[in-house]
Design an enzyme around this catalytic site. Sequence first.
Site, PDB file in Angstrom:
ATOM      1  N   ASP A 132     -14.717  -9.002 -13.517  1.00  0.00           N
ATOM      2  CA  ASP A 132     -15.037  -9.536 -14.836  1.00  0.00           C
ATOM      3  C   ASP A 132     -15.414 -11.003 -14.652  1.00  0.00           C
ATOM      4  O   ASP A 132     -14.635 -11.796 -14.125  1.00  0.00           O
ATOM      5  CB  ASP A 132     -13.824  -9.416 -15.766  1.00  0.00           C
ATOM      6  CG  ASP A 132     -14.100  -9.935 -17.160  1.00  0.00           C
ATOM      7  OD1 ASP A 132     -14.917  -9.329 -17.860  1.00  0.00           O
ATOM      8  OD2 ASP A 132     -13.484 -10.957 -17.557  1.00  0.00           O
ATOM      9  N   GLU A 136     -17.582 -19.906 -18.508  1.00  0.00           N
ATOM     10  CA  GLU A 136     -17.627 -20.544 -19.825  1.00  0.00           C
ATOM     11  C   GLU A 136     -18.263 -21.932 -19.719  1.00  0.00           C
ATOM     12  O   GLU A 136     -17.539 -22.895 -19.493  1.00  0.00           O
ATOM     13  CB  GLU A 136     -16.226 -20.616 -20.414  1.00  0.00           C
ATOM     14  CG  GLU A 136     -15.555 -19.241 -20.561  1.00  0.00           C
ATOM     15  CD  GLU A 136     -14.172 -19.309 -21.201  1.00  0.00           C
ATOM     16  OE1 GLU A 136     -13.894 -20.224 -22.008  1.00  0.00           O
ATOM     17  OE2 GLU A 136     -13.346 -18.445 -20.878  1.00  0.00           O
ATOM     18  N   TYR A 205     -12.235 -14.981 -30.443  1.00  0.00           N
ATOM     19  CA  TYR A 205     -11.121 -15.882 -30.759  1.00  0.00           C
ATOM     20  C   TYR A 205     -11.541 -17.284 -30.313  1.00  0.00           C
ATOM     21  O   TYR A 205     -12.596 -17.448 -29.681  1.00  0.00           O
ATOM     22  CB  TYR A 205      -9.817 -15.444 -30.082  1.00  0.00           C
ATOM     23  CG  TYR A 205      -9.950 -14.976 -28.648  1.00  0.00           C
ATOM     24  CD1 TYR A 205     -10.161 -15.883 -27.608  1.00  0.00           C
ATOM     25  CD2 TYR A 205      -9.853 -13.629 -28.321  1.00  0.00           C
ATOM     26  CE1 TYR A 205     -10.275 -15.453 -26.292  1.00  0.00           C
ATOM     27  CE2 TYR A 205      -9.970 -13.193 -27.015  1.00  0.00           C
ATOM     28  CZ  TYR A 205     -10.169 -14.109 -25.999  1.00  0.00           C
ATOM     29  OH  TYR A 205     -10.293 -13.685 -24.704  1.00  0.00           O
TER      30      TYR A 205
END
Length: 364
Positions: A132, A136, A205
């Site tokens: 994964d 960011e 989120y």
Amino acid sequence: MKQINLMVLFLLCISTTTIFAQKNKKMDIIAYYTGDAKLIDEYEVNKLNQIIFSFCHLKDGKLSVDSSKDSLTIKHLVSLKAKNPQLKIVLSLGGWGGCEPCSAAFSTAAGRLTFAKSVKEVSDYFEVDGLDLDWEYPAIEGLPGHLYQAVDKPNFTELLKTLRSTLGKKYELSFAAGGFQKYLDESIDWKAITPLVNRINIMSYDLVNGYSTVTGHHTPLYSTNASEESTNRAVEFLLKQGVPAEKLIIGGAFYTRTWINVEDVNNGLYQPGKHVEGVNFKDYAKTYTEANGWKYFWDDKAKAPYWYNAKSKTFATSDDIKSIKAKTEYVKAKKLGGIMFWELTLDTPKDGMVNAIYEVKSAK
């Protein structure tokens, strides 16, 4: 003969319907996990479909497991599959602040191939099921000071191509995607990457994050106004980009975002304040109490809870049992691939958020 053919056709229809019903009922419960080899045993692993070990990092352009402790944890996670045949173990690269070298390392074909080969080597060694990517963010600012450049967007596509060709089809390949509009618009070539990945883990989120000087819902299911980010807004955007519903995973937050110096206007919602450290779900019950001055509120439009303490002028936002159940119902209704969350050790080991997700998943 005609009767036999009709019977065969009837049985085929029943069989096909059953297959599609099973496919539609399947939704994965995916846990990001930052704990060690011992802590995982306190949790209900049998209710999970995937555990994403968080995090590995880049070292000299290669996927690196940081320590012997991490190595032991990964080996123990893989061992859990013996008793949990539904379970897959995936390694995650990066995290917030954990992908500083990514833009440079993935900017060349040679760099991407070096990384992909190291992923294959590490994955084969630990016998994990995939990778994964938690970068960011490609092409837009993440942690201040980290390199980002416009070319990150095509380079991310090329990285996924190289990973898929190097790893082959049997390995899971996913990435953590920002749930906010700037990321959705600028970071990823959605049409190019969709065929290359098994799933897209939408970080629905931190949509109001620690840099914000105004309170708001940090992980709402729905937007309450045209400019508000939300889970549904990200999902609808990606569906319009042609991403299949079954590849979309929405995110739940097992922690609050909290602001102080928030005046008692609108119960603290959408008001100026100063962001401070929040609270983990496992501590909600002893923190957000009336005795401590807190009041609980439910925004029925956003399908999101929040808390306000008028005495201390403090505001908190998160998911809770009610909102995580609403998100899970949404996954079922939209026939999405599942729900993930940050992160397992913030939950109570029993009768917490994971159990609430599992109950909705299992209900007919």
